[in-house]
Design a protein around this motif. Structure first.
Motif, PDB file in Angstrom:
ATOM      1  N   ALA A   1       4.190   2.178   5.375  1.00 21.80           N
ATOM      2  CA  ALA A   1       3.331   1.049   5.765  1.00 21.80           C
ATOM      3  C   ALA A   1       2.585   0.491   4.558  1.00 21.80           C
ATOM      4  O   ALA A   1       2.443  -0.728   4.400  1.00 21.80           O
ATOM      5  N   GLU A   2       2.111   1.370   3.693  1.00 24.55           N
ATOM      6  CA  GLU A   2       1.370   0.932   2.512  1.00 24.55           C
ATOM      7  C   GLU A   2       2.288   0.198   1.545  1.00 24.55           C
ATOM      8  O   GLU A   2       1.907  -0.837   0.970  1.00 24.55           O
ATOM      9  N   ILE A   3       3.487   0.692   1.379  1.00 26.42           N
ATOM     10  CA  ILE A   3       4.441   0.055   0.476  1.00 26.42           C
ATOM     11  C   ILE A   3       4.851  -1.312   1.007  1.00 26.42           C
ATOM     12  O   ILE A   3       5.024  -2.269   0.245  1.00 26.42           O
ATOM     13  N   LYS A   4       4.986  -1.427   2.326  1.00 26.41           N
ATOM     14  CA  LYS A   4       5.322  -2.719   2.943  1.00 26.41           C
ATOM     15  C   LYS A   4       4.249  -3.761   2.637  1.00 26.41           C
ATOM     16  O   LYS A   4       4.544  -4.927   2.362  1.00 26.41           O
ATOM     17  N   LYS A   5       2.989  -3.352   2.667  1.00 32.66           N
ATOM     18  CA  LYS A   5       1.895  -4.265   2.344  1.00 32.66           C
ATOM     19  C   LYS A   5       2.028  -4.781   0.915  1.00 32.66           C
ATOM     20  O   LYS A   5       1.806  -5.965   0.634  1.00 32.66           O
ATOM     21  N   HIS A   6       2.405  -3.884   0.004  1.00 31.09           N
ATOM     22  CA  HIS A   6       2.552  -4.282  -1.392  1.00 31.09           C
ATOM     23  C   HIS A   6       3.710  -5.271  -1.557  1.00 31.09           C
ATOM     24  O   HIS A   6       3.606  -6.242  -2.318  1.00 31.09           O
ATOM     25  N   MET A   7       4.802  -5.033  -0.841  1.00 27.80           N
ATOM     26  CA  MET A   7       5.950  -5.929  -0.939  1.00 27.80           C
ATOM     27  C   MET A   7       5.625  -7.292  -0.340  1.00 27.80           C
ATOM     28  O   MET A   7       6.042  -8.336  -0.856  1.00 27.80           O
ATOM     29  N   ASP A   8       4.847  -7.299   0.733  1.00 28.19           N
ATOM     30  CA  ASP A   8       4.425  -8.568   1.344  1.00 28.19           C
ATOM     31  C   ASP A   8       3.545  -9.359   0.381  1.00 28.19           C
ATOM     32  O   ASP A   8       3.696 -10.571   0.222  1.00 28.19           O
ATOM     33  N   ALA A   9       2.618  -8.653  -0.268  1.00 24.43           N
ATOM     34  CA  ALA A   9       1.680  -9.317  -1.177  1.00 24.43           C
ATOM     35  C   ALA A   9       2.407  -9.938  -2.369  1.00 24.43           C
ATOM     36  O   ALA A   9       2.028 -11.009  -2.850  1.00 24.43           O
ATOM     37  N   LEU A  10       3.456  -9.266  -2.836  1.00 20.78           N
ATOM     38  CA  LEU A  10       4.197  -9.747  -4.003  1.00 20.78           C
ATOM     39  C   LEU A  10       5.345 -10.688  -3.632  1.00 20.78           C
ATOM     40  O   LEU A  10       5.980 -11.267  -4.501  1.00 20.78           O
ATOM     41  N   GLY A  11       5.620 -10.795  -2.342  1.00 24.02           N
ATOM     42  CA  GLY A  11       6.700 -11.676  -1.898  1.00 24.02           C
ATOM     43  C   GLY A  11       8.082 -11.126  -2.172  1.00 24.02           C
ATOM     44  O   GLY A  11       9.044 -11.883  -2.290  1.00 24.02           O
ATOM     45  N   PHE A  12       8.222  -9.798  -2.275  1.00 29.78           N
ATOM     46  CA  PHE A  12       9.519  -9.187  -2.543  1.00 29.78           C
ATOM     47  C   PHE A  12      10.310  -9.055  -1.236  1.00 29.78           C
ATOM     48  O   PHE A  12       9.753  -8.702  -0.190  1.00 29.78           O
TER      49      PHE A  12
END
Length: 294
Positions: free
Chosen positions: A149-160
């Motif tokens: 879940a935490e990694i998904k947030k990071h990917m969302d923030a970076l647009g990956f």
């Protein structure tokens, strides 16, 4: 007497300021939003979920404080690490991890240089590879599970881009898995070159240092310094195969020399950049001497 703009300081200051601002916009700000100012290498891809998790761990553990990720366009840098860094290989790096201090070696060309197992063992115990290394042990990472879940947030923030399946698979991965995945992607978009390759025609069929005790002794020191971590302390095999078994097969001197000099793709880096021909032949003699110990 007719007055011009130079005799009106306030008007002159305003015109000058507007002119400077227009010039600044045209030469600095506008180009920042053009495609040419944001180059991207053709082979470069966004980080996968696992690679991004590893990058986050790399930052969290302070690796950037001791390792740079940029090869300067200097002869010494290029000979040691590989091709100099290109702007287009950092398109997805947010923030950049170029670093400014090399307590440890530069990592800009580490991707694909060693097999995964090398990194797992090196992170767990760096001193087993380099006795004088002051790098801390990161064996605890193998016990820490990732938080999808935490990694998904990071990917969302970076647009990956990512898929739900990719995120869900992270639940079975550890922080060590992620860090190794990140190591293997660093610099992988850059075509490898500036690597010295020894041609077959330039190598003697038999060793010019054959059976010389001093060459065997020198080869042993080189082996302990550069090869023991992968092939075992006594050449019994570890990450890579046993050199004792290799020597028993009696390979040609020339073949052994070329394997050491040019390396083996996806298994072993070549040492032609690092060793002289005499040093490589000394290693050949040491490997040959292993047969006599059986």
């Amino acid at each position: 007497m007719k007055k011009d703009i130079y005799s009106k300081p306030i008007l002159f200051a305003l015109v000058a300021a507007v002119t400077v601002l227009i010039g600044t916009f045209v030469t600095m700000f506008y180009p920042m939003f053009t495609k040419e100012m944001h180059p991207k290498l053709e082979n470069l891809k966004p980080f996968t979920a696992l690679q991004l998790a590893g990058r986050d761990i790399y930052q969290r553990e302070g690796c950037v404080n001791c390792h740079t990720q940029t090869v300067r366009p200097l002869k010494a840098d290029v000979l040691r690490y590989g091709d100099y860094s290109k702007a287009g290989e950092f398109a997805y790096d947010r923030p950049f991890l170029w670093g400014s201090k090399r307590t440890g070696p530069d990592l800009a060309r580490i991707g694909g240089k060693y097999p995964d197992e090398w990194h797992y063992q090196h992170f767990a115990n760096p001193q087993a590879f380099f006795p004088k290394s002051n790098m801390p042990k990161y064996d605890f990472l193998a016990n820490n599970k990732l938080n999808p879940a935490e990694i998904k947030k990071h990917m969302d923030a970076l647009g990956f881009p990512y898929t739900e399946d990719e995120i869900n698979k992270l639940a079975d991965k550890t922080e060590m898995d992620a860090l190794v995945a990140y190591m293997q992607v660093i610099g992988s978009a850059v075509e490898k070159k500036n690597v010295i390759v020894i041609s077959e025609d330039s190598v003697e069929e038999t060793s010019p240092l054959a059976n010389k005790p001093e060459a065997i002794a020198k080869g042993k020191l080189l082996y302990q310094r550069e090869c023991a971590a992968c092939h075992g302390k006594n050449a019994e095999g570890n990450i890579e195969s046993s050199l004792v078994d290799y020597s028993m097969a009696e390979p040609a001197d020339k073949d052994t020399f070329l394997a050491i000099a040019n390396g083996i793709e996806e298994a072993m880096p070549g040492f032609a950049n690092k060793f002289t021909r005499e040093e490589i032949w000394s290693l050949v003699e040491f490997i040959k001497s292993l047969k006599n110990k059986q």
